[in-house]
Scaffold this motif. Structure first.
Motif, mmCIF file in Angstrom:
data_model
loop_
_atom_site.group_PDB
_atom_site.id
_atom_site.type_symbol
_atom_site.label_atom_id
_atom_site.label_comp_id
_atom_site.label_asym_id
_atom_site.label_seq_id
_atom_site.Cartn_x
_atom_site.Cartn_y
_atom_site.Cartn_z
ATOM 1 N N VAL A 36 0.839 -1.203 0.000
ATOM 2 C CA VAL A 36 0.000 0.000 0.000
ATOM 3 C C VAL A 36 0.871 1.249 0.000
ATOM 4 O O VAL A 36 2.098 1.168 0.104
ATOM 5 C CB VAL A 36 -0.956 0.007 1.217
ATOM 6 N N GLY A 37 0.205 2.388 -0.110
ATOM 7 C CA GLY A 37 0.915 3.651 -0.285
ATOM 8 C C GLY A 37 1.770 4.090 0.883
ATOM 9 O O GLY A 37 2.622 4.967 0.729
ATOM 10 N N GLY A 89 11.885 3.085 -4.645
ATOM 11 C CA GLY A 89 11.228 3.488 -5.887
ATOM 12 C C GLY A 89 9.731 3.331 -5.858
ATOM 13 O O GLY A 89 9.101 2.960 -6.848
ATOM 14 N N TRP A 90 9.091 3.635 -4.739
ATOM 15 C CA TRP A 90 7.658 3.403 -4.517
ATOM 16 C C TRP A 90 6.907 4.717 -4.482
ATOM 17 O O TRP A 90 6.372 5.159 -5.492
ATOM 18 C CB TRP A 90 7.489 2.586 -3.241
ATOM 19 N N CYS A 91 6.873 5.382 -3.352
ATOM 20 C CA CYS A 91 6.162 6.662 -3.228
ATOM 21 C C CYS A 91 7.083 7.813 -3.624
ATOM 22 O O CYS A 91 7.469 8.653 -2.798
ATOM 23 C CB CYS A 91 5.643 6.832 -1.807
ATOM 24 N N VAL A 92 7.435 7.829 -4.881
ATOM 25 C CA VAL A 92 8.323 8.851 -5.453
ATOM 26 C C VAL A 92 7.705 9.317 -6.767
ATOM 27 O O VAL A 92 6.761 8.691 -7.278
ATOM 28 C CB VAL A 92 9.738 8.264 -5.689
ATOM 29 N N VAL A 137 2.484 -9.526 -5.324
ATOM 30 C CA VAL A 137 1.772 -9.634 -4.047
ATOM 31 C C VAL A 137 0.301 -9.248 -4.190
ATOM 32 O O VAL A 137 -0.590 -9.915 -3.654
ATOM 33 C CB VAL A 137 2.455 -8.765 -2.971
ATOM 34 N N ASN A 138 0.031 -8.172 -4.904
ATOM 35 C CA ASN A 138 -1.325 -7.627 -4.971
ATOM 36 C C ASN A 138 -2.228 -8.319 -5.990
ATOM 37 O O ASN A 138 -3.450 -8.235 -5.892
ATOM 38 C CB ASN A 138 -1.286 -6.135 -5.316
ATOM 39 N N LEU A 139 -1.631 -8.991 -6.978
ATOM 40 C CA LEU A 139 -2.441 -9.565 -8.054
ATOM 41 C C LEU A 139 -2.141 -11.041 -8.318
ATOM 42 O O LEU A 139 -3.064 -11.864 -8.370
ATOM 43 C CB LEU A 139 -2.233 -8.744 -9.333
ATOM 44 N N SER A 140 -0.874 -11.383 -8.483
ATOM 45 C CA SER A 140 -0.541 -12.785 -8.763
ATOM 46 C C SER A 140 -0.854 -13.685 -7.575
ATOM 47 O O SER A 140 -1.370 -14.800 -7.742
ATOM 48 C CB SER A 140 0.945 -12.916 -9.133
ATOM 49 N N ALA A 141 -0.553 -13.216 -6.363
ATOM 50 C CA ALA A 141 -0.832 -14.023 -5.166
ATOM 51 C C ALA A 141 -2.330 -14.293 -5.001
ATOM 52 O O ALA A 141 -2.720 -15.437 -4.737
ATOM 53 C CB ALA A 141 -0.247 -13.358 -3.921
ATOM 54 N N GLY A 166 1.932 8.400 -0.364
ATOM 55 C CA GLY A 166 1.973 8.502 -1.808
ATOM 56 C C GLY A 166 0.990 7.565 -2.472
ATOM 57 O O GLY A 166 0.231 6.843 -1.819
ATOM 58 N N ASN A 167 1.009 7.557 -3.797
ATOM 59 C CA ASN A 167 0.068 6.762 -4.576
ATOM 60 C C ASN A 167 0.790 6.230 -5.816
ATOM 61 O O ASN A 167 0.682 6.793 -6.890
ATOM 62 C CB ASN A 167 -1.135 7.625 -4.970
ATOM 63 N N PRO A 168 1.525 5.128 -5.672
ATOM 64 C CA PRO A 168 2.345 4.618 -6.772
ATOM 65 C C PRO A 168 1.517 4.040 -7.911
ATOM 66 O O PRO A 168 0.406 3.529 -7.703
ATOM 67 C CB PRO A 168 3.178 3.508 -6.106
#
Length: 269
Positions: free
Chosen positions: A101-102, A108-111, A127-131, A176-178
């Protein structure tokens, strides 16, 4: 015809919740325990899970823990075998809640967009989709044989899988919102639709689209966020309970392939 009380009764049902030690995971667990279900919390932090069960759920005797890093595909298979062992090959509900999450501190995430890392982007999709795909695939094998209670997969998505972010909300904060987060949540919504058409009528698959949940965010963020919500506030943890109860139980027996929006009206305006 059964009563509302009978339809929401989950005594004898087994539920698996990923991201089980997090805020939403615990709210889901609390809700399902109230309905009489037995709950398995899956998380990558085994020590945190153990402490949570000892401090909060020990007296119930109906909460179990499975440690698993969802970024590791082989661990997912081992975790699902543990679930099968705990439940004697039973499973009624899977809640795919775990996610990057944000507020996570990743490279290289919330940048700014041009600085976002492709490696972290890929890790997020894992983690968010394949899992959730792998978990659902293996959970389906357990669910489709069940003759008792609801058989339901619930994916936890986000308003940012539907609309673009208002980046000015994050000015002056470490939040942030990656791009990867939004992409993964949009993908999860489409996976919900695809699975619903392919695992019915044995199993239902639905999606909860969450807006922001208040957890001590900076006042500057809250003011700007709340100004964009018809309800005038962020969600509270208990606002999630009704949707979890509805989609997990037989109250929603004829609902599949749908997204239930809990966003205070954010996406309506």
């Amino acid at each position: 015809m059964r009563s509302i009380k009978q339809l929401q009764d989950m005594a004898g049902c087994w539920v698996l919740i990923t991201g089980g030690s997090g805020h939403v995971g615990q709210v889901a667990a609390d809700t399902l325990l109230e309905l009489g279900a037995k709950v398995i919390l899956l998380d990558r932090d085994g020590a945190c899970l153990k402490q949570l069960i000892e401090s909060k759920y020990k007296s119930s005797g109906n909460v179990f823990a499975v440690e698993c890093d969802l970024a590791n595909k082989s661990e997912i298979s081992l975790a699902m075998q543990s679930v099968a062992n705990i439940t004697d090959n039973k499973l009624n509900v899977l809640i795919n809640n775990a996610a990057f999450v944000g507020t996570d501190k990743l490279t290289g995430w919330c940048v700014p967009f041009e600085q976002q890392s492709i490696n972290t982007f890929t890790d997020c999709l894992d983690v968010n989709l394949s899992a959730p795909f792998l978990l659902s695939q293996q959970a389906y094998e357990l669910m489709k044989r069940q003759e008792y209670g609801a058989k339901s997969i619930i994916n936890i998505s986000s308003i940012y899988g539907v609309v673009g972010p208002k980046m000015e909300l994050y000015d002056g904060t470490d939040m942030g919102n990656p791009a990867a987060y939004a992409t993964s949540k949009a993908g999860l919504m489409q996976l919900t639709r695809w699975m619903s058409a392919n695992v019915a009528p044995a199993v239902r698959v639905n999606n909860i689209v969450l807006g922001g949940i208040e957890r001590g965010q900076p006042e500057s963020f809250l003011e700007k966020y709340n100004a964009n919500v018809p309800m005038g506030r962020m969600a509270k943890e208990e606002d999630i309970k009704g949707a979890i109860a509805y989609l997990s139980s037989e109250l929603s027996n004829y609902m599949t392939g749908q997204s239930l929006f809990l966003d205070g009206g954010w996406t309506a305006v």
